[in-house]
Design a protein around this motif. Sequence first.
Motif, mmCIF file in Angstrom:
data_model
loop_
_atom_site.group_PDB
_atom_site.id
_atom_site.type_symbol
_atom_site.label_atom_id
_atom_site.label_comp_id
_atom_site.label_asym_id
_atom_site.label_seq_id
_atom_site.Cartn_x
_atom_site.Cartn_y
_atom_site.Cartn_z
ATOM 1 N N GLY A 1 0.778 -1.227 0.000
ATOM 2 C CA GLY A 1 0.000 0.000 0.000
ATOM 3 C C GLY A 1 0.806 1.272 0.000
ATOM 4 N N SER A 2 2.087 1.197 0.314
ATOM 5 C CA SER A 2 2.906 2.408 0.403
ATOM 6 C C SER A 2 4.373 2.054 0.205
ATOM 7 C CB SER A 2 2.718 3.078 1.772
ATOM 8 O OG SER A 2 3.132 2.214 2.818
ATOM 9 N N GLY A 3 5.208 3.080 0.186
ATOM 10 C CA GLY A 3 6.650 2.884 0.146
ATOM 11 C C GLY A 3 7.136 2.097 -1.054
ATOM 12 N N LEU A 4 8.128 1.244 -0.808
ATOM 13 C CA LEU A 4 8.728 0.483 -1.899
ATOM 14 C C LEU A 4 7.753 -0.530 -2.488
ATOM 15 C CD1 LEU A 4 12.330 -0.157 -0.490
ATOM 16 C CD2 LEU A 4 11.546 1.671 -2.002
ATOM 17 N N GLY A 5 6.857 -1.066 -1.672
ATOM 18 C CA GLY A 5 5.867 -1.997 -2.191
ATOM 19 C C GLY A 5 4.983 -1.352 -3.233
ATOM 20 N N ALA A 6 4.512 -0.132 -2.946
ATOM 21 C CA ALA A 6 3.675 0.586 -3.907
ATOM 22 C C ALA A 6 4.474 0.976 -5.146
ATOM 23 C CB ALA A 6 3.078 1.827 -3.256
ATOM 24 N N ARG B 1 -2.368 -4.386 6.317
ATOM 25 C CA ARG B 1 -3.318 -4.319 7.429
ATOM 26 C C ARG B 1 -4.279 -3.142 7.328
ATOM 27 N NH1 ARG B 1 -0.018 -4.377 12.802
ATOM 28 N NH2 ARG B 1 1.555 -3.305 11.546
ATOM 29 N N ARG B 2 -3.952 -2.125 6.510
ATOM 30 C CA ARG B 2 -4.784 -0.912 6.420
ATOM 31 C C ARG B 2 -5.525 -0.896 5.091
ATOM 32 N NH1 ARG B 2 -0.756 3.872 7.554
ATOM 33 N NH2 ARG B 2 0.683 2.504 6.426
ATOM 34 N N LEU B 3 -6.775 -1.369 5.111
ATOM 35 C CA LEU B 3 -7.535 -1.510 3.869
ATOM 36 C C LEU B 3 -7.757 -0.165 3.185
ATOM 37 C CD1 LEU B 3 -8.980 -3.419 1.961
ATOM 38 C CD2 LEU B 3 -11.047 -3.161 3.353
ATOM 39 N N GLU B 4 -8.014 0.886 3.949
ATOM 40 C CA GLU B 4 -8.259 2.202 3.352
ATOM 41 C C GLU B 4 -7.053 2.662 2.539
ATOM 42 O OE1 GLU B 4 -9.370 6.790 4.723
ATOM 43 O OE2 GLU B 4 -9.634 5.136 6.128
ATOM 44 N N LEU B 5 -5.862 2.478 3.085
ATOM 45 C CA LEU B 5 -4.636 2.844 2.363
ATOM 46 C C LEU B 5 -4.473 1.983 1.116
ATOM 47 C CD1 LEU B 5 -1.863 4.254 2.097
ATOM 48 C CD2 LEU B 5 -0.934 2.474 3.608
ATOM 49 N N LEU B 6 -4.691 0.691 1.243
ATOM 50 C CA LEU B 6 -4.555 -0.217 0.108
ATOM 51 C C LEU B 6 -5.506 0.171 -1.023
ATOM 52 C CD1 LEU B 6 -4.449 -3.575 2.093
ATOM 53 C CD2 LEU B 6 -2.528 -2.613 0.816
ATOM 54 N N GLU B 7 -6.749 0.452 -0.678
ATOM 55 C CA GLU B 7 -7.736 0.787 -1.702
ATOM 56 C C GLU B 7 -7.405 2.108 -2.381
ATOM 57 O OE1 GLU B 7 -11.424 0.466 0.435
ATOM 58 O OE2 GLU B 7 -11.674 -1.638 -0.155
ATOM 59 N N VAL C 1 5.699 -11.332 -3.927
ATOM 60 C CA VAL C 1 6.752 -10.422 -3.479
ATOM 61 C C VAL C 1 6.626 -10.237 -1.978
ATOM 62 C CG1 VAL C 1 7.796 -8.139 -3.687
ATOM 63 C CG2 VAL C 1 6.775 -9.229 -5.702
ATOM 64 N N ASN C 2 7.579 -10.776 -1.235
ATOM 65 C CA ASN C 2 7.625 -10.613 0.223
ATOM 66 C C ASN C 2 8.269 -9.266 0.538
ATOM 67 O OD1 ASN C 2 6.555 -13.153 1.090
ATOM 68 N ND2 ASN C 2 8.484 -14.128 0.521
ATOM 69 N N ASN C 3 7.421 -8.274 0.761
ATOM 70 C CA ASN C 3 7.906 -6.919 1.004
ATOM 71 C C ASN C 3 7.581 -6.417 2.411
ATOM 72 O OD1 ASN C 3 8.702 -4.061 0.138
ATOM 73 N ND2 ASN C 3 6.529 -3.790 0.640
ATOM 74 N N ALA C 4 6.508 -6.910 3.007
ATOM 75 C CA ALA C 4 6.089 -6.432 4.324
ATOM 76 C C ALA C 4 7.185 -6.689 5.355
ATOM 77 C CB ALA C 4 4.799 -7.116 4.746
ATOM 78 N N GLU D 1 14.541 2.766 -9.626
ATOM 79 C CA GLU D 1 15.643 1.827 -9.855
ATOM 80 C C GLU D 1 15.356 0.475 -9.218
ATOM 81 O OE1 GLU D 1 19.518 4.729 -10.140
ATOM 82 O OE2 GLU D 1 18.594 4.511 -8.163
ATOM 83 N N LEU D 2 14.819 0.500 -8.003
ATOM 84 C CA LEU D 2 14.444 -0.747 -7.344
ATOM 85 C C LEU D 2 13.300 -1.426 -8.085
ATOM 86 C CD1 LEU D 2 14.650 -2.708 -4.928
ATOM 87 C CD2 LEU D 2 12.969 -1.265 -3.768
ATOM 88 N N ALA D 3 12.314 -0.641 -8.505
ATOM 89 C CA ALA D 3 11.157 -1.201 -9.208
ATOM 90 C C ALA D 3 11.570 -1.860 -10.517
ATOM 91 C CB ALA D 3 10.128 -0.105 -9.462
ATOM 92 N N ASN D 4 12.524 -1.271 -11.215
ATOM 93 C CA ASN D 4 12.996 -1.864 -12.465
ATOM 94 C C ASN D 4 13.747 -3.168 -12.228
ATOM 95 O OD1 ASN D 4 11.984 -0.102 -14.452
ATOM 96 N ND2 ASN D 4 13.631 1.362 -14.114
ATOM 97 N N LEU D 5 14.587 -3.197 -11.202
ATOM 98 C CA LEU D 5 15.306 -4.427 -10.889
ATOM 99 C C LEU D 5 14.329 -5.527 -10.504
ATOM 100 C CD1 LEU D 5 17.842 -6.104 -10.373
ATOM 101 C CD2 LEU D 5 17.985 -5.065 -8.093
#
Length: 279
Positions: free
Chosen positions: A18-23, A41-47, A91-94, A224-228
């Motif tokens: 929902g945020s950060g590098l995962g998003a 864990r935060r559905l509002e942020l995810l949506e 992708v295990n990011n949490a 750069e991380l997203a491309n890798l």
Amino acid sequence: MFEKGLLAGKRILITGGGSGLGAAMGRRFVELGAELIICGRRLELLEATATQMRSDFGGTVSAIKCDVRDGAAVDAMMDAIWRDAPLDVLVNNAAATFIAQTEQLSFRAADAILAPTLHGAMYCTLAAGRRWIEARHKGVVLSILSTSTITGRAFTVPSAMAKSAILAMTKSLAVEWGPKGIRTVAIAPGAFPTAGATGQLRPEGRDEGWASKNPLGRVGEQSELANLASFLISDSAGYINGEMVVQDGGAHLRSSGAEDLLQWTDAQWEKQRTARSKE
């Protein structure tokens, strides 16, 4: 940089998406044609994140509330996902972490880091892997780790332990699951500042010139991380298995990244503990 349809046909789950590098990774995956699922864990942020991605790129992006610290909840989430179609990529990011003097950590504080970072990644990997193997479906597990797996890191010991354990899982499953068509890979990012990580790892009082000490003289760009990550989960990386790619500008060759904290006073640590207890 990549063909527009590099990830077309891939169904991808990102934990903590929902945020950060995962998003950031999720946005790139969708841009490259993937169908994306983000959980946290935060559905509002995810949506809100999913809505923005659909607005920017079109495509299919869905959000699922799930606490990956709970194995039963992870299994239920995977059942819900598989009812529509199997995943192709996990992708295990949490993860969770904060700086602390290790001898001051309570058992509860240590578990607050180990539970999402280690147990969550293990639960999600086992749940996806079991389903892939039963269906003879190929899959990829990408885990976002840390250069603490190479250097160790003072003052974030539970995180360093958890990330090192996931690296061991990555290497072990590459051998066990590789013959079943499942690749396991990892990235060890250096400094890619996000609001969440910066607040926990670089509070007021830490060295403000840390970025300039990187051999490249800067922090990483999220793109750069997203491309890798996009490359590693794609079919183009089909012969990469059991490896962790370090992406830190060479910083780990110079320092573990925690040496400045050795100079902190008891008063600075007390201020940090007080601030964390109010969160």
